[in-house]
Design an enzyme around this catalytic site. Sequence first.
Site, mmCIF file in Angstrom:
data_model
loop_
_atom_site.group_PDB
_atom_site.id
_atom_site.type_symbol
_atom_site.label_atom_id
_atom_site.label_comp_id
_atom_site.label_asym_id
_atom_site.label_seq_id
_atom_site.Cartn_x
_atom_site.Cartn_y
_atom_site.Cartn_z
ATOM 1 N N HIS A 1 0.857 -1.194 0.000
ATOM 2 C CA HIS A 1 0.000 0.000 0.000
ATOM 3 C C HIS A 1 0.888 1.237 0.000
ATOM 4 O O HIS A 1 1.940 1.242 0.638
ATOM 5 C CB HIS A 1 -0.879 -0.030 1.265
ATOM 6 C CG HIS A 1 -1.711 1.201 1.455
ATOM 7 N ND1 HIS A 1 -1.448 2.149 2.422
ATOM 8 C CD2 HIS A 1 -2.807 1.641 0.790
ATOM 9 C CE1 HIS A 1 -2.359 3.115 2.353
ATOM 10 N NE2 HIS A 1 -3.181 2.841 1.374
ATOM 11 N N ASN A 2 0.471 2.281 -0.742
ATOM 12 C CA ASN A 2 1.271 3.521 -0.810
ATOM 13 C C ASN A 2 2.752 3.196 -1.019
ATOM 14 O O ASN A 2 3.632 3.684 -0.293
ATOM 15 C CB ASN A 2 1.121 4.334 0.492
ATOM 16 C CG ASN A 2 -0.236 5.029 0.582
ATOM 17 O OD1 ASN A 2 -1.014 5.014 -0.363
ATOM 18 N ND2 ASN A 2 -0.520 5.618 1.726
ATOM 19 N N GLU B 1 1.162 -0.158 -5.426
ATOM 20 C CA GLU B 1 0.182 0.907 -5.575
ATOM 21 C C GLU B 1 0.847 2.170 -6.095
ATOM 22 O O GLU B 1 1.942 2.530 -5.663
ATOM 23 C CB GLU B 1 -0.509 1.200 -4.235
ATOM 24 C CG GLU B 1 -1.659 2.187 -4.414
ATOM 25 C CD GLU B 1 -2.388 2.505 -3.123
ATOM 26 O OE1 GLU B 1 -3.592 2.762 -3.201
ATOM 27 O OE2 GLU B 1 -1.760 2.518 -2.045
ATOM 28 N N ASP C 1 -0.235 6.176 -6.798
ATOM 29 C CA ASP C 1 -1.196 7.286 -6.733
ATOM 30 C C ASP C 1 -0.801 8.317 -7.785
ATOM 31 O O ASP C 1 0.254 8.950 -7.662
ATOM 32 C CB ASP C 1 -1.123 7.974 -5.353
ATOM 33 C CG ASP C 1 -1.917 7.224 -4.303
ATOM 34 O OD1 ASP C 1 -2.086 6.010 -4.474
ATOM 35 O OD2 ASP C 1 -2.340 7.854 -3.312
ATOM 36 N N HIS D 1 1.118 11.240 -2.333
ATOM 37 C CA HIS D 1 -0.101 11.048 -1.548
ATOM 38 C C HIS D 1 -0.897 12.350 -1.618
ATOM 39 O O HIS D 1 -0.548 13.332 -0.978
ATOM 40 C CB HIS D 1 0.250 10.688 -0.099
ATOM 41 C CG HIS D 1 -0.869 10.003 0.623
ATOM 42 N ND1 HIS D 1 -1.490 8.889 0.125
ATOM 43 C CD2 HIS D 1 -1.488 10.280 1.799
ATOM 44 C CE1 HIS D 1 -2.434 8.499 0.967
ATOM 45 N NE2 HIS D 1 -2.454 9.338 1.988
#
Length: 636
Positions: free
Chosen positions: A170-171, A200, A202, A215
């Site tokens: 995640h992230n 991941e 973003d 983020h």
Amino acid sequence: MENKYPCHRPDEFRTGKINLDKTLKLLIKLNIPFDYVHVKYVFKKTSNQPKTGTITIEEFRAIYRTLAHRSEIHELFCSYSPNRKILPEINLIEFLRKEQFVIDADEAIASELIAKYEPIEEVQRKKQMSFEGFLRYMNSKDCLIYKREHTIVYQNMSHPLRDYFISSSHNTYLISDQLIGPSHLWGYSSALMKGCRCLEIDCWDGPQNDPIVYHGHTLTSKITFRTVIEVIDKYAFVVSDYPLVLSLENHCSPKQQEVMADYLETILGDKLLTTIIGDTFPTDLPSPEALKFKILVKNKKVGTLEETVLRRGLDSHGEIGEFVEEVEQSEDDDADESTPVLPKSPLLKRRNAVKRSPPPPRKKRKVKKVKLAMELSELVIYTKAEKFKSFEHSRANQKFYEMNSIGETKARKLAKQTANEFVLHTARFITRIYPKGTRATSSNYNPQEFWNVGCQMVALNFQTPGLQMELQNGKFMDNGCCGYLLKPEFMRDFTTQFNPYNVTGNHNPVTLSIRLISGYQLPPSNLSRTNKADPLVQIEIHGVPEDQVKQQTCVIKSNALCPRWNETFTFTVQVPELALVRFSVEDQISLAANEFLGQYTLPLLCMNKGYRHVPLFSKLGDRLDPASLFVYIWYY
């Protein structure tokens, strides 16, 4: 040229004495593993002339014996050696069969071990083993707790993708917290080198029409999408040959989405999966085997996979599809999959749009339109992000190539209220779990609770050390660290009755017995200036709720060098296929507080039986050689 290490000859001591530095070099030459702090402590304790900081040859032998000749292993040797000096081949075979559970142990296996570990040639010729040879064998990889056959890919890799637990991050771009921490390419290379198979990304609009990764709406630093894809291209298949999924959290405008699609295609080239495998339209997901060395894009998608296949070869540049997306105010859902509306294209008009049953009314529901570049949409093949509504809705409407992302809070609620329905859902569809948005420090939830209901992609913040990442690393050490683990059969069955909160039926419980014998050169306490620590060991089982248990040894005062416990712990494990065993070594600072020294976590079914060594790892996941625990393992 001067020899790097001094030879083990009397002239080492030609001046009569050697200092600490030469002692260390001599131990290296003799292949004696050591921790500097322990040797320094033993050296000071042994030396009769602390002022000169030197020792005699006799004092060196005393240090050697302290570090190498472990009494617990000597006792074991003597119990099988007729004269307490030599272990004949026949006695070695008996030891291997009775104690090490090497059922097929014979003369060939015994003589191979003698040839490998016995340092005295004369003893080797007589097909015997001295204590020195036995010690080397007991300290070797042949006596590690982890089954050697599980250090390579041994599972069937031909099941559909949804039948596997998949190591997920995640992230991935963050290497610290998610408010002001840095974004860094190292996050991607590091996760890939740990066997991660779902990253991941973003994505946000960047300057000069160049998408950026960070983020969103925070002060975390920014990196370009292009450099992220370049790093992924470089490291994608270094550790594992099996497919890599790029989970895009896409906040870009259609114009920059086209740039993203272009980078994915030009940088990844043939590695990028851009169409279905085979000539006929599939009815199920392909296997990790069929997708070897392929990178899959997980994103929202306009329309169906059938339509994408029909459009193959048509230029979709500049074409935009539109989504009608429901946004729930209450749900902290960072993967906002949605209901597609097809773009106006002559080819697609010929096909009827999929009719979807309307969702049940929700509180605080609002609808927004989202535009998606068809160039990016067409790159989504087997991993279409679909908003999760309910298990019933998925059963009736979800396609095999659609997958859900569910936030940990909602997923935990579903797991506790309708666990069997959750297991039935994950038997059919890939489900990704991600941490709630309030975890500002990038802390992690316990992944076990979601593996227990069969969730394939349980995404963790790989940059955050602690128990949760230790469970993740321990679980995915299995199957050759390839990032894919075949789920137990009862989690792949479309009619399964399995409920982790109420285990009944055809499970084969295991009785596990662990005799914790001793520790060896344990990491000294940070609070001690010598090698002192007051060590204790906690043995934990992580699995279904009924199997969760923790037992603890007594505390051994002021001994991190060679503490002896000789304590036996017995566990009954209802669902061994999901159980992890964790050894945690701590230093008791006070009755209320312990300091972490090291740990080791592994799946129960990866454990060797017999006398075994348990290596220890630091908080950051580094091996703390030569620190280890000596145990006797037995289960049936």
